[in-house]
Design a protein around this motif. Structure first.
Motif, short mmCIF file in Angstrom:
data_model
loop_
_atom_site.label_atom_id
_atom_site.label_comp_id
_atom_site.label_asym_id
_atom_site.label_seq_id
_atom_site.Cartn_x
_atom_site.Cartn_y
_atom_site.Cartn_z
N LYS A 1 -15.40 -0.44 7.55
CA LYS A 1 -14.45 0.12 6.62
C LYS A 1 -14.09 1.60 6.78
O LYS A 1 -13.34 2.21 6.54
CB LYS A 1 -14.91 -0.38 5.35
CG LYS A 1 -15.01 -1.69 4.95
CD LYS A 1 -15.45 -1.87 3.58
CE LYS A 1 -15.45 -3.48 2.90
NZ LYS A 1 -16.25 -4.02 1.98
N THR B 1 0.80 -1.12 -0.07
CA THR B 1 -0.03 0.18 -0.23
C THR B 1 0.81 1.20 0.04
O THR B 1 0.49 2.25 -0.73
CB THR B 1 -0.92 -0.03 1.13
OG1 THR B 1 -1.69 -1.04 1.16
CG2 THR B 1 -1.79 1.26 1.25
N GLU B 2 1.82 1.13 0.82
CA GLU B 2 2.86 2.53 0.90
C GLU B 2 3.45 2.58 -0.44
O GLU B 2 3.41 3.61 -0.99
CB GLU B 2 3.89 2.31 1.82
CG GLU B 2 4.66 3.47 2.08
CD GLU B 2 5.67 3.30 3.46
OE1 GLU B 2 6.97 3.26 3.14
OE2 GLU B 2 5.07 3.12 4.58
N GLU C 1 -11.23 6.32 8.69
CA GLU C 1 -11.66 8.00 8.42
C GLU C 1 -12.15 8.54 9.58
O GLU C 1 -12.01 9.81 9.81
CB GLU C 1 -12.67 7.74 7.24
CG GLU C 1 -12.94 9.24 6.76
CD GLU C 1 -13.89 9.12 5.40
OE1 GLU C 1 -14.48 10.41 5.33
OE2 GLU C 1 -14.11 8.15 4.93
N GLY D 1 1.00 6.67 -7.30
CA GLY D 1 -0.27 6.96 -7.48
C GLY D 1 -1.03 5.84 -8.01
O GLY D 1 -2.33 5.96 -8.64
N MET D 2 -0.89 4.76 -7.37
CA MET D 2 -1.71 3.48 -7.47
C MET D 2 -2.44 3.28 -6.33
O MET D 2 -2.10 3.44 -5.29
CB MET D 2 -0.75 2.33 -8.02
CG MET D 2 0.08 2.18 -9.14
SD MET D 2 1.18 0.80 -9.40
CE MET D 2 -0.12 -0.51 -9.66
N THR D 3 -3.80 2.70 -6.65
CA THR D 3 -4.65 2.17 -5.61
C THR D 3 -4.56 0.73 -5.43
O THR D 3 -5.06 -0.15 -6.40
CB THR D 3 -5.94 2.75 -5.88
OG1 THR D 3 -5.81 4.25 -5.98
CG2 THR D 3 -6.97 2.49 -4.73
N VAL D 4 -4.39 0.48 -4.21
CA VAL D 4 -4.51 -1.18 -3.85
C VAL D 4 -5.86 -1.59 -4.07
O VAL D 4 -6.77 -0.92 -3.37
CB VAL D 4 -3.93 -1.45 -2.54
CG1 VAL D 4 -3.83 -2.92 -2.54
CG2 VAL D 4 -2.33 -1.06 -2.60
N PRO D 5 -6.47 -2.83 -5.01
CA PRO D 5 -7.54 -3.24 -4.73
C PRO D 5 -7.82 -3.85 -3.30
O PRO D 5 -7.04 -4.07 -2.55
CB PRO D 5 -7.39 -4.42 -5.65
CG PRO D 5 -5.98 -4.40 -6.60
CD PRO D 5 -5.14 -3.50 -5.67
N SER D 6 -9.11 -3.88 -3.06
CA SER D 6 -9.51 -4.12 -1.87
C SER D 6 -9.00 -5.46 -1.38
O SER D 6 -8.88 -6.55 -2.16
CB SER D 6 -11.07 -4.46 -1.86
OG SER D 6 -11.24 -4.77 -0.56
N ALA E 1 2.32 1.51 -3.45
CA ALA E 1 1.51 1.93 -4.44
C ALA E 1 0.96 3.50 -4.29
O ALA E 1 1.26 4.13 -5.34
CB ALA E 1 0.15 1.06 -4.18
N SER E 2 1.13 3.79 -3.03
CA SER E 2 0.77 5.29 -2.68
C SER E 2 1.61 5.97 -3.54
O SER E 2 1.56 7.12 -4.10
CB SER E 2 0.67 5.41 -1.40
OG SER E 2 0.37 6.78 -1.24
#
Length: 601
Positions: free
Chosen positions: A108, A84-85, A112, A91-96, A87-88
């Motif tokens: 989930k 995740t780190e 936030e 600029g990539m988003t990790v699939p769920s 990918a961020s």
């Protein structure tokens, strides 16, 4: 789980040199980059990074891996967090990757909500003169408060109305809201300095709160009196995000300082962590309202080879230290140190560093008591070592502790020490403790075996995956039930797995992508352990034609071994069982010696 396609795509977009240089300065040395290894003490660089192959390897301690492996090892993150780190960063988003059976939709939104609460508390701190005055009185600056995200929870009962819905299930799941027996919901934290608790990714998973001291007048309301009766320190309860037996306050902020200092300091409170950081001691972390657990110890030893527990010098501190020691024993590793520092009576790290300064505090760290010395001291203090009865009691009390230790050298040294105190020999102690002696005879040094032809093939494929076009995984299948001298069945299986994987890829992956594809499997561990071969073949500076010639020669050797083993197998079968038509046909085929391309002459 995260798909392999995503992992391979991620690895193709990042550069391992850029990733590592965020944490460790590298120096270009020929085709590679080098540095002193951050995972063990050394003066001469043995840590190498190959940019072409996107792989790092330390020739001193053997640590190795891809960019994902680096983030996991250096930052202490799990696989998903490391992906995740990275990918961020591109600029990539990790699939769920959420396990739907374990984490429901209502959970989930918790990260936030926790972030929103932290932002609210920080904003409120700026508005509270009393809270700011208290932090200044404790010697904290705005910079340190900002670094640790300190905030303030006002005295009202429902401060978080703008952050969450008090009637929702998620409000309770954050741990920020309490529901009374009558169904009324209100804030857990009120009139407290707030300390956000972050995981290794920096996500806020809980809070600690220190009640803001006030002078209460006799005529105060019952609510005010109830507030005054609350505990001085309070932590979030266990939630879907927060498990206090696994988390350490301040570890996210302390990671780099821990690497730089070569040790991690464990204290009992978050105010101690922040106060030490204010005085330049930034490698401190704290447990969260619970005794040190085995999971804490594992996490700490992942971060540093030297862990120092710091406790108050009173009886309560000594008891807490003994509990920490007991939870350390099963986690001990030869080559890593766990020490105990006891402050003077009536002092804690916060008060000590404010009175005496960082220099004197760190001087005390240098003389901290090693775990084994603390263990022996405590055991010896309970008995009379001048009597046989006392020595027998010492050995009896030590037995359950000694039997937890899996580190062979540390266990041996402790048993030697206890045997001396008990007035018996080591062999007698081991017999009493039912421990098989770990003192081996000096082994005869056998000459090192040269790598097998299969291992060389694997090394070359890792170094240059394009060579796969000169091999065929189906040839491995024909050798599955054959006895091949000097070739281990594991090697053969790894070679087949590697060939099948490379044959399936139109775009040939590098060694980093291969290692990540097989992560968690026996093949993956085997391939990762061969990481140093990437640098060995690099040093040979063979041309592409030279590599192809080397590989084809080795593949021909392998096929010849398979042919000979097949003939020998048939010869062994003939006297006992005779040959059927298939055996005869196979024998005729094996009599034809293959060429380098695998086609019979």
């Amino acid at each position: 789980m995260i798909t392999q396609n995503f992992i391979q795509d991620l690895l193709s977009r990042i550069d391992i040199v850029d990733v590592i240089e965020r944490d460790l300065p590298l120096k270009r040395m020929g085709a590679n980059h080098q540095a002193c290894c951050p995972f063990h003490n050394e003066k001469t660089p043995s840590f190498s990074v190959n940019q072409t192959k996107q792989f790092y390897y330390c020739f001193g301690c053997g640590t190795h891996g891809s960019a994902i492996g680096w983030v996991m090892e250096y930052s202490g993150l799990g696989f998903v967090e490391a992906v995740t780190e990275l990918a961020s960063s591109v600029g990539m988003t990790v699939p769920s990757v959420v396990d739907e059976d374990r984490v429901t939709d209502k959970h989930k939104e918790l990260p936030e909500l926790m972030l929103g609460a932290a932002q609210y508390y920080r904003h409120q701190l700026k508005q509270s003169a009393a809270a700011i005055a208290y932090l200044k009185q404790r010697g904290l600056t705005g910079e340190i408060a900002a670094r640790y995200g300190l905030g303030y929870a006002p005295e009202s009962w429902q401060n978080l109305t703008g952050v969450l819905r008090y009637s929702s299930a998620a409000a309770l799941d954050t741990g920020l809201v309490i529901e009374s027996d009558s169904g009324r919901r209100y804030d857990r934290f009120r009139d407290r300095i707030m300390f956000p608790i972050q995981n290794m990714r920096g996500a806020i998973i809980g809070f600690g709160g220190r009640v803001l001291p006030h002078d209460r007048a006799p005529g105060d309301s019952l609510e005010a009196a109830g507030e005054a009766s609350q505990p001085k320190y309070m932590n979030s309860p266990e939630t879907p995000l927060f498990e206090k037996g696994r988390e350490l306050y301040g570890l996210f902020q302390a990671r780099r300082a821990v690497r730089s200092a070569g040790r991690v300091l464990v204290v009992e409170g978050y105010m101690d962590v922040v106060a030490l950081a204010q005085h330049g001691i930034e490698y401190a972390v704290a447990t969260l309202g619970t005794a040190t657990t085995p999971m804490h110890v594992q996490k700490l030893l992942q971060q540093s080879d030297n862990v120092v527990f710091c406790f108050d010098g009173d009886e309560a501190g000594r008891r807490a230290a003994w509990r920490a020691l007991q939870n350390c024993l099963a986690q001990l590793v030869d080559g890593k140190e766990i020490d105990f520092l006891f402050l003077p009576q009536g002092e804690d790290p916060d008060s000590f560093v404010r009175k005496h300064g960082a220099t004197e505090f760190e001087a005390g760290l240098a003389s901290a008591m090693p775990l084994m010395s603390f263990l022996v001291r405590e055991l010896g203090s309970e008995v009379n070592l001048q009597s046989e009865e006392g020595r027998a009691k010492l050995l009896r009390n030590a037995k359950p502790l000694v039997r937890q230790i899996c580190a062979p050298m540390l266990g041996l040294m402790l048993r030697n020490r206890l045997a001396g105190l008990g007035g018996i020999g080591l062999a007698e102690l081991d017999a009493l403790y039912q421990i098989k002696s770990t003192v081996p005879r000096a082994p005869r040094r056998a000459p090192a075996k040269p790598p097998s032809v299969v291992r060389k093939l694997i090394e070359l494929l890792l170094f240059e995956s394009e060579l796969v076009r000169f091999a065929n995984s189906k040839e491995i299948d024909s050798a599955a039930d054959l006895r091949l001298p000097d070739i281990a069945s594991t090697e053969l299986r790894v070679l087949r797995d590697l060939l099948v994987f490379l044959e399936s890829k139109a775009q040939r992956p590098n060694v980093a992508a291969v290692a990540e594809y097989f992560r968690g499997e026996e093949t993956g561990q085997w391939l990762a352990d061969l990481g140093s071969s990437v640098f060995t073949w690099e040093e040979k500076k063979l041309s592409q034609l030279g590599l192809e010639s080397e590989f084809q020669g080795l593949w021909a050797q392998f096929l010849e071994r398979v042919r000979e083993a097949g003939i020998n197998q048939l010869h062994a079968k003939l006297p006992a069982e005779g040959w059927n038509d298939d055996d005869k046909a196979r024998y005729r085929q094996l009599q034809q010696r293959p060429t380098q391309s695998g086609v019979a002459e």
